[in-house]
Design a protein around this motif. Structure first.
Motif, PDB file in Angstrom:
ATOM      1  N   MET A  81       0.855  -1.183   0.000  1.00 34.22           N
ATOM      2  CA  MET A  81       0.000   0.000   0.000  1.00 34.22           C
ATOM      3  C   MET A  81       0.890   1.231   0.000  1.00 34.22           C
ATOM      4  O   MET A  81       1.800   1.347   0.785  1.00 34.22           O
ATOM      5  N   GLU A  82       0.614   2.159  -0.882  1.00 38.78           N
ATOM      6  CA  GLU A  82       1.411   3.361  -0.990  1.00 38.78           C
ATOM      7  C   GLU A  82       0.689   4.509  -0.304  1.00 38.78           C
ATOM      8  O   GLU A  82      -0.499   4.719  -0.492  1.00 38.78           O
TER       9      GLU A  82
ATOM     10  N   ARG B 194      -7.578   8.325  14.438  1.00 38.97           N
ATOM     11  CA  ARG B 194      -6.935   9.565  14.014  1.00 38.97           C
ATOM     12  C   ARG B 194      -5.657   9.823  14.811  1.00 38.97           C
ATOM     13  O   ARG B 194      -5.519   9.403  15.948  1.00 38.97           O
ATOM     14  N   SER B 195      -4.751  10.543  14.184  1.00 35.47           N
ATOM     15  CA  SER B 195      -3.538  10.974  14.875  1.00 35.47           C
ATOM     16  C   SER B 195      -3.902  12.053  15.903  1.00 35.47           C
ATOM     17  O   SER B 195      -4.975  12.662  15.818  1.00 35.47           O
ATOM     18  N   PRO B 196      -3.030  12.299  16.877  1.00 34.86           N
ATOM     19  CA  PRO B 196      -3.277  13.437  17.779  1.00 34.86           C
ATOM     20  C   PRO B 196      -3.350  14.733  16.969  1.00 34.86           C
ATOM     21  O   PRO B 196      -2.659  14.876  15.959  1.00 34.86           O
ATOM     22  N   SER B 197      -4.170  15.656  17.422  1.00 36.89           N
ATOM     23  CA  SER B 197      -4.301  16.941  16.734  1.00 36.89           C
ATOM     24  C   SER B 197      -3.035  17.767  16.891  1.00 36.89           C
ATOM     25  O   SER B 197      -2.384  17.736  17.934  1.00 36.89           O
TER      26      SER B 197
ATOM     27  N   LEU C 178      -5.797   7.171   8.062  1.00 35.17           N
ATOM     28  CA  LEU C 178      -5.843   6.429   6.805  1.00 35.17           C
ATOM     29  C   LEU C 178      -7.285   6.281   6.359  1.00 35.17           C
ATOM     30  O   LEU C 178      -8.188   6.123   7.186  1.00 35.17           O
ATOM     31  N   SER C 179      -7.491   6.332   5.072  1.00 35.01           N
ATOM     32  CA  SER C 179      -8.824   6.142   4.534  1.00 35.01           C
ATOM     33  C   SER C 179      -9.376   4.791   4.988  1.00 35.01           C
ATOM     34  O   SER C 179      -8.705   3.761   4.878  1.00 35.01           O
ATOM     35  N   GLY C 180     -10.572   4.798   5.534  1.00 39.46           N
ATOM     36  CA  GLY C 180     -11.194   3.587   6.055  1.00 39.46           C
ATOM     37  C   GLY C 180     -10.894   3.351   7.523  1.00 39.46           C
ATOM     38  O   GLY C 180     -11.471   2.470   8.148  1.00 39.46           O
TER      39      GLY C 180
END
Length: 126
Positions: A1-2, A30-33, A23-25
């Motif tokens: 996956m790229e 989510r990452s920290p803001s 990442l999509s899906g």
């Protein structure tokens, strides 16, 4: 996956916004803001009459992620040449009348820079 890369330029970041990625899906992971510094607040201790030779501490605080770096300046002193201190606190262990004046701090991280309002120190002679 790229992986796909997204770049933000600091000049185009709204200082009131926060950013994270996923990442999509996998949006629930989510990452920290990350966000630029919020408007810094300044305080002085003690906050009542300041007498010569007493100890005075100015404190600058701002919420930011990544953490902000702090710099203190005195008004009417060339800021590029003479920052007073590069920490969140500016401490006068034995303040003098020549230290009277207006002070401000800046907070900065990779996403932006903010400047506080001025705080006035009036040193009184005994």
């Amino acid at each position: 996956m790229e992986g796909n890369k997204v770049y933000f330029h600091p000049d185009r970041i709204n200082p009131e916004d926060e950013y994270s990625c996923a990442l999509s899906g996998y949006e629930s992971f989510r990452s920290p803001s990350v966000y630029p510094p919020k408007l810094p607040s300044v305080s002085m201790s003690p906050s009542d009459d300041i007498m010569e030779d007493s100890s005075v501490t100015l404190t600058c605080s701002s919420d930011a992620n990544p953490a902000a770096k702090y710099t203190w300046y005195k008004e009417n002193v060339k800021p590029d040449l003479e920052p007073l201190r590069k920490e969140s606190q500016l401490v006068f262990s034995s303040i003098q009348s020549s230290d009277s004046g207006e002070y401000y701090c800046t907070t900065e991280n990779q996403l932006g820079k903010r400047t506080s309002e001025y705080i006035f120190i009036d040193v009184k002679c005994e």
